[in-house]
Design a protein around this motif. Structure first.
Motif, short mmCIF file in Angstrom:
data_model
loop_
_atom_site.label_atom_id
_atom_site.label_comp_id
_atom_site.label_asym_id
_atom_site.label_seq_id
_atom_site.Cartn_x
_atom_site.Cartn_y
_atom_site.Cartn_z
N TYR A 100 0.83 -1.19 0.00
CA TYR A 100 0.00 0.00 0.00
C TYR A 100 0.88 1.25 0.00
O TYR A 100 0.95 1.98 1.00
CB TYR A 100 -0.92 0.00 1.22
CG TYR A 100 -1.79 -1.24 1.30
CD1 TYR A 100 -2.87 -1.38 0.46
CD2 TYR A 100 -1.49 -2.27 2.19
CE1 TYR A 100 -3.67 -2.51 0.51
CE2 TYR A 100 -2.28 -3.40 2.25
CZ TYR A 100 -3.37 -3.52 1.41
OH TYR A 100 -4.15 -4.63 1.45
N PRO A 101 1.55 1.55 -1.11
CA PRO A 101 2.50 2.67 -1.12
C PRO A 101 1.85 4.05 -1.00
O PRO A 101 2.42 4.93 -0.35
CB PRO A 101 3.23 2.52 -2.44
CG PRO A 101 2.35 1.70 -3.30
CD PRO A 101 1.56 0.83 -2.37
N GLN A 102 0.67 4.27 -1.59
CA GLN A 102 0.05 5.59 -1.51
C GLN A 102 -0.35 5.91 -0.07
O GLN A 102 -0.14 7.03 0.41
CB GLN A 102 -1.20 5.69 -2.40
CG GLN A 102 -0.87 5.78 -3.87
CD GLN A 102 -1.17 4.47 -4.58
OE1 GLN A 102 -1.60 3.51 -3.97
NE2 GLN A 102 -0.92 4.45 -5.88
N GLN A 103 -0.93 4.93 0.63
CA GLN A 103 -1.32 5.16 2.01
C GLN A 103 -0.08 5.37 2.87
O GLN A 103 -0.10 6.18 3.81
CB GLN A 103 -2.12 3.97 2.55
CG GLN A 103 -3.50 3.85 1.95
CD GLN A 103 -3.53 3.06 0.65
OE1 GLN A 103 -2.50 2.76 0.05
NE2 GLN A 103 -4.73 2.73 0.19
N VAL A 105 2.76 6.78 1.95
CA VAL A 105 3.25 8.13 1.72
C VAL A 105 2.40 9.15 2.48
O VAL A 105 2.93 10.07 3.11
CB VAL A 105 3.28 8.45 0.21
CG1 VAL A 105 3.52 9.92 -0.05
CG2 VAL A 105 4.33 7.61 -0.49
N ALA A 106 1.09 8.97 2.47
CA ALA A 106 0.21 9.89 3.19
C ALA A 106 0.48 9.84 4.70
O ALA A 106 0.56 10.89 5.36
CB ALA A 106 -1.25 9.55 2.91
N ILE A 107 0.64 8.65 5.24
CA ILE A 107 0.92 8.50 6.67
C ILE A 107 2.29 9.09 6.99
O ILE A 107 2.47 9.75 8.03
CB ILE A 107 0.82 7.02 7.09
CG1 ILE A 107 -0.64 6.56 7.03
CG2 ILE A 107 1.39 6.80 8.48
CD1 ILE A 107 -0.83 5.08 7.21
N ALA A 108 3.26 8.87 6.12
CA ALA A 108 4.61 9.40 6.37
C ALA A 108 4.61 10.92 6.37
O ALA A 108 5.33 11.55 7.17
CB ALA A 108 5.58 8.86 5.32
N LYS A 109 3.82 11.53 5.49
CA LYS A 109 3.76 13.00 5.47
C LYS A 109 3.19 13.54 6.77
O LYS A 109 3.72 14.49 7.35
CB LYS A 109 2.91 13.48 4.29
CG LYS A 109 3.60 13.36 2.96
CD LYS A 109 2.69 13.86 1.85
CE LYS A 109 3.37 13.72 0.49
NZ LYS A 109 2.48 14.14 -0.60
#
Length: 133
Positions: A100-103, A105-109
């Protein structure tokens, strides 16, 4: 005793008294009953059951890989309690980020922004303590 004879008629079933744990669980269930009977909870559980009955393609293999990563993390984390918390969570996070790469990235931001804010607050607190002395 004969296999065909009936047991004595005086036997009675005696229920054992409830233990303290059983009484505590019973009390907790009675206290939580109004909250679990809400429509929100029933909707949440019905949506969860519906999702598990009709999962998206590849959901169970992904779940298996992520869960296996957690088990490997527990196996590798012999020793300290910190390792037992960090290794499984880290390996499961890495496994989930592959699927789940998009999720991720959002969590990392969001996490990066929070960490930056916390570090600034800590820096300001240490600086104010340093200047006060």
């Amino acid at each position: 005793l004969s296999l065909y004879s009936s047991p004595a008629r005086e036997t009675k079933y005696v229920e054992s008294p409830q233990t303290q744990l059983e009484e505590g669980v019973s009390h907790l269930r009675h206290v939580m009953e109004p909250y679990t009977s809400w429509a929100l909870c029933s909707d949440f559980f019905s949506e969860g059951c519906e999702f598990l009955q009709n999962p998206p393609a590849g959901f169970y293999p992904r779940l298996g890989v992520i869960g296996f990563a957690g088990i490997v993390g527990l196996f590798l984390a012999r020793g300290s309690k910190i390792k037992k918390l960090m290794y499984p969570a880290g390996l499961m996070g890495i496994g989930a980020s592959m699927y789940y790469p998009q999720q991720t990235v959002a969590i990392a931001k969001v996490a990066g922004t929070q960490l930056y804010d916390w570090s600034l607050q800590g820096y300001i607190a240490v600086e104010s303590l340093w200047k006060d002395n």
